[in-house]
Design an enzyme around this catalytic site. Structure first.
Site, PDB file in Angstrom:
ATOM      1  CG  ASP A  52       8.493   0.999  -9.076  1.00 48.48           C
ATOM      2  OD1 ASP A  52       8.135   0.788  -7.902  1.00 48.48           O
ATOM      3  OD2 ASP A  52       8.677   0.084  -9.887  1.00 48.48           O
ATOM      4  CG  ASP A  54       3.762  -0.004  -7.611  1.00 46.32           C
ATOM      5  OD1 ASP A  54       4.010   0.052  -8.818  1.00 46.32           O
ATOM      6  OD2 ASP A  54       4.485  -0.614  -6.792  1.00 46.32           O
ATOM      7  CG  ASP A 128       3.743  -8.965  -0.580  1.00 47.51           C
ATOM      8  OD1 ASP A 128       3.435  -7.822  -0.194  1.00 47.51           O
ATOM      9  OD2 ASP A 128       4.676  -9.171  -1.380  1.00 47.51           O
TER      10      ASP A 128
HETATM   11  P1  ATP Z   1       9.933  -3.139  -5.180  1.00 49.94           P
HETATM   12  O1  ATP Z   1      10.790  -2.279  -4.365  1.00 49.94           O
HETATM   13  O2  ATP Z   1      10.594  -4.366  -5.669  1.00 49.94           O
HETATM   14  O3  ATP Z   1       9.155  -2.426  -6.269  1.00 49.94           O
HETATM   15  P2  ATP Z   1       7.295  -3.556  -4.130  1.00 49.94           P
HETATM   16  O4  ATP Z   1       6.842  -3.920  -2.761  1.00 49.94           O
HETATM   17  O5  ATP Z   1       6.829  -2.242  -4.658  1.00 49.94           O
HETATM   18  O6  ATP Z   1       8.857  -3.695  -4.142  1.00 49.94           O
HETATM   19  P3  ATP Z   1       6.042  -4.684  -6.433  1.00 49.94           P
HETATM   20  O7  ATP Z   1       6.319  -5.979  -7.077  1.00 49.94           O
HETATM   21  O8  ATP Z   1       6.290  -3.420  -7.162  1.00 49.94           O
HETATM   22  O9  ATP Z   1       6.845  -4.713  -5.064  1.00 49.94           O
HETATM   23  O10 ATP Z   1       4.537  -4.731  -5.972  1.00 49.94           O
HETATM   24  C1  ATP Z   1       3.824  -3.610  -5.459  1.00 49.94           C
HETATM   25  C2  ATP Z   1       2.946  -4.042  -4.318  1.00 49.94           C
HETATM   26  O11 ATP Z   1       1.990  -4.998  -4.784  1.00 49.94           O
HETATM   27  C3  ATP Z   1       3.666  -4.745  -3.173  1.00 49.94           C
HETATM   28  O12 ATP Z   1       4.209  -3.830  -2.276  1.00 49.94           O
HETATM   29  C4  ATP Z   1       2.570  -5.572  -2.567  1.00 49.94           C
HETATM   30  O13 ATP Z   1       1.739  -4.792  -1.765  1.00 49.94           O
HETATM   31  C5  ATP Z   1       1.767  -5.995  -3.790  1.00 49.94           C
HETATM   32  N1  ATP Z   1       2.261  -7.289  -4.300  1.00 49.94           N
HETATM   33  C6  ATP Z   1       3.160  -7.485  -5.283  1.00 49.94           C
HETATM   34  N2  ATP Z   1       3.365  -8.789  -5.504  1.00 49.94           N
HETATM   35  C7  ATP Z   1       2.562  -9.439  -4.663  1.00 49.94           C
HETATM   36  C8  ATP Z   1       2.294 -10.814  -4.412  1.00 49.94           C
HETATM   37  N3  ATP Z   1       2.915 -11.772  -5.104  1.00 49.94           N
HETATM   38  N4  ATP Z   1       1.397 -11.121  -3.464  1.00 49.94           N
HETATM   39  C9  ATP Z   1       0.732 -10.149  -2.782  1.00 49.94           C
HETATM   40  N5  ATP Z   1       0.961  -8.850  -2.953  1.00 49.94           N
HETATM   41  C10 ATP Z   1       1.836  -8.483  -3.884  1.00 49.94           C
HETATM   42 MG    MG Z   2       7.167  -1.451  -6.663  1.00 49.67          MG
END
Ligand code: ATP
Ligand code: MG
Length: 486
Positions: A52, A54, A128
């Site tokens: 997805d 964000d 993160d």
């Molecule tokens: P995925 O492919 O699982 O969606 P993602 O990196 O997009 O991976 P998400 O959980 O959708 O993960 O979160 C979006 C963004 O928000 C992350 O890329 C990161 O920058 C930030 N983020 C999410 N969770 C955390 C956390 N626990 N601590 C710090 N930053 C976070």
């Molecule tokens: Mg994501």
């Protein structure tokens, strides 16, 4: 901070679905900054298919709501976000965040509330991993890279922003995210993370709500690299935090189920994440069944009680939602039905809503060398492909064999149903059946006959007893005056 050309990073607007471009465009038109950030940018750069996209903006959630009106909903308390519906998709729009104020962190440093708006630089520092902190403005064709994240992408390294100890203390779930991304992207984990990623550190996961841990466990199960992450969960001592009563050992059954899950995801098939929980908890479930059987419980009661016990214990770590729990217990109960079905139930069983999952589970057990399935996995596998005539023949052959083996020996008590009616009973009941002793006790206390027949002082009330001749007087309550004594 360096500004990269999107095209040089392998990014172009052609890769982006219109729903995310619409959100970015609407925010920009309203005068706000808007970027795509996180996994979407990271995965596109790595040539992967993002799950997805964000968005992040300098507009507050309330301002985002003003821009999108009824298409926007503000959600979350600890972490307030705007959900924007764009076409049929939902986009998470976050506001730039500053470091949380001292008052909203717990004694161990965990962030309890995180709604302090800030600048893009502050927002970057709050993320993160470096590879999750690149800001892509597709219309301008630029990527803002504050920490040479592009090098980490090239070197396939997972690097936490800031001091790893502090970052894990702030949010222990980042330990799970470390393993998830390392497995999913096949990245190595930076040495400074490895240094602090100790069993003591993983204890901090005890402070995380079992609801959040369940969500994270689902992400681990469904990312497409479950088989790769399982040994990492053991090595880093995360397994014990997630699955209290499950041996930290990857049995052939668990491994096969993990490979199977990954393959299904790869070819775009749906998976039910609760299925893997059913696999993980199968051994504890059997052990618990054994425990109750040894106490003299009948098999069906033992299975029902064991299922409830095992799920209750697991809920101390990850709270499996009720519908998923029911699914798990039904898959387990199906094992009994599929192992020794009544011949007249076979056709109905094969059309049961839980048949597919139960059968997949049985076949997986069988292919993992579990001989207690007595070849029934293969039998059902073949049965489904047969014509109606072939099915009838297969059933009568099964019936003959069943009668023969019944005469020969008693099969496994745990997985052998003793009395199954022709109509398939519900696979599980929401509450455990009462034990026999409990039922007997209740039944004894319940009066079985009308009062007149009850013996009193050893002698029965005779039909001419005056008490039976007394007529009930119908009283008109309107005529009754209620005084202090009434
Ligand atoms: P995925 O492919 O699982 O969606 P993602 O990196 O997009 O991976 P998400 O959980 O959708 O993960 O979160 C979006 C963004 O928000 C992350 O890329 C990161 O920058 C930030 N983020 C999410 N969770 C955390 C956390 N626990 N601590 C710090 N930053 C976070
Ligand atoms: Mg994501």
């Amino acid at each position: 901070m360096q500004t990269l050309h999107a095209s040089k990073c392998g990014l172009s607007t052609a890769q982006l679905p219109s729903y995310i471009l619409d959100v970015i465009d609407a925010l920009t038109k309203a005068g706000f900054e808007a970027y795509i950030v996180g996994g979407g940018v990271r995965d596109l750069m790595l040539g992967l298919n993002p799950k997805d996209f964000d968005a992040v903006t300098n507009a507050t959630p309330a301002q985002v709501k003003e821009v999108f009106g009824r298409r926007c909903r503000i959600i979350g308390r600890r972490f307030e976000l705007a959900h924007v519906y764009s076409g049929r998709e939902l986009v998470e729009v976050a506001t730039f965040r500053a470091p949380p104020k001292k008052a909203v962190t717990s004694a161990s440093g965990m962030i309890l509330r995180d709604n302090n708006w800030g600048t893009i630089e502050q927002d970057f520092a709050r993320r993160d991993f470096s590879i999750n902190a690149m800001y892509y403005q597709p219309r301008k064709g630029i990527v803002l890279d504050f920490c040479h994240a592009i090098d980490d992408i090239k070197n396939k390294t997972l690097r936490l922003l800031g001091d790893p100890t502090l970052r894990f203390e702030e949010d222990p779930v980042r330990m799970l995210r470390t393993l998830r991304f390392a497995a999913k992207l096949n990245f190595s984990i930076a040495p400074d993370i490895l240094e602090v990623f100790t069993p003591e550190m993983t204890q901090l996961l005890r402070d995380i709500s079992p609801h959040r841990l369940y969500d994270e466990s689902q992400k681990l199960f469904t990312m497409g690299h479950l088989n790769r992450v399982l040994p990492m969960l053991i090595d880093f001592d995360i397994w014990r935090q997630l699955f209290a009563d499950i041996d930290p050992k990857i049995s052939t059954f668990i491994e096969r189920a993990a490979i199977n899950t990954d393959q299904r995801i790869q070819i775009g098939k749906t998976i039910n994440p609760a299925f893997f929980y059913a696999v993980l908890l199968w051994k504890p479930f059997l052990e618990r069944c054994e425990f109750y059987l040894n106490k003299g419980m009948v098999a069906a009661e033992a299975r029902a009680q064991a299922g409830l016990d095992v799920l209750k214990r697991q809920a101390t770590r990850t709270i499996i939602p009720r519908f998923a729990e029911t699914f798990i217990r039904e898959v387990w109960e199906m094992q009994t039905r599929l192992l020794s079905p009544k011949p007249q139930q076979i056709q109905a069983l094969s059309t049961h809503a839980r048949f597919r999952a139960g059968f997949d589970f049985l076949l997986l057990r069988e292919k993992s060398g579990d001989h207690s399935t007595q070849g029934m996995g293969t039998w059902w596998d073949a049965y489904q492909l047969m014509s109606t005539d072939e099915k009838e023949r297969a059933i009568s052959q099964y019936n003959r064999q069943r009668a023969k083996s019944r005469r020969k020996a008693h099969t496994d008590d745990v997985l052998e149903p003793k009395s199954v009616s022709v109509d398939i009973e519900p696979l599980v009941q929401e509450t455990a059946p009462r034990s026999r002793r409990e039922r007997e006790r209740k039944d004894r206390s319940r009066p079985e006959r009308p009062v007149q027949m009850v013996t009193s002082g050893g002698s029965e009330i005779r039909a001419d007893h005056p008490i039976l001749k007394r007529k009930r007087v119908k009283r008109d309550l309107n005529q009754v005056v209620f005084g202090p004594t009434q």
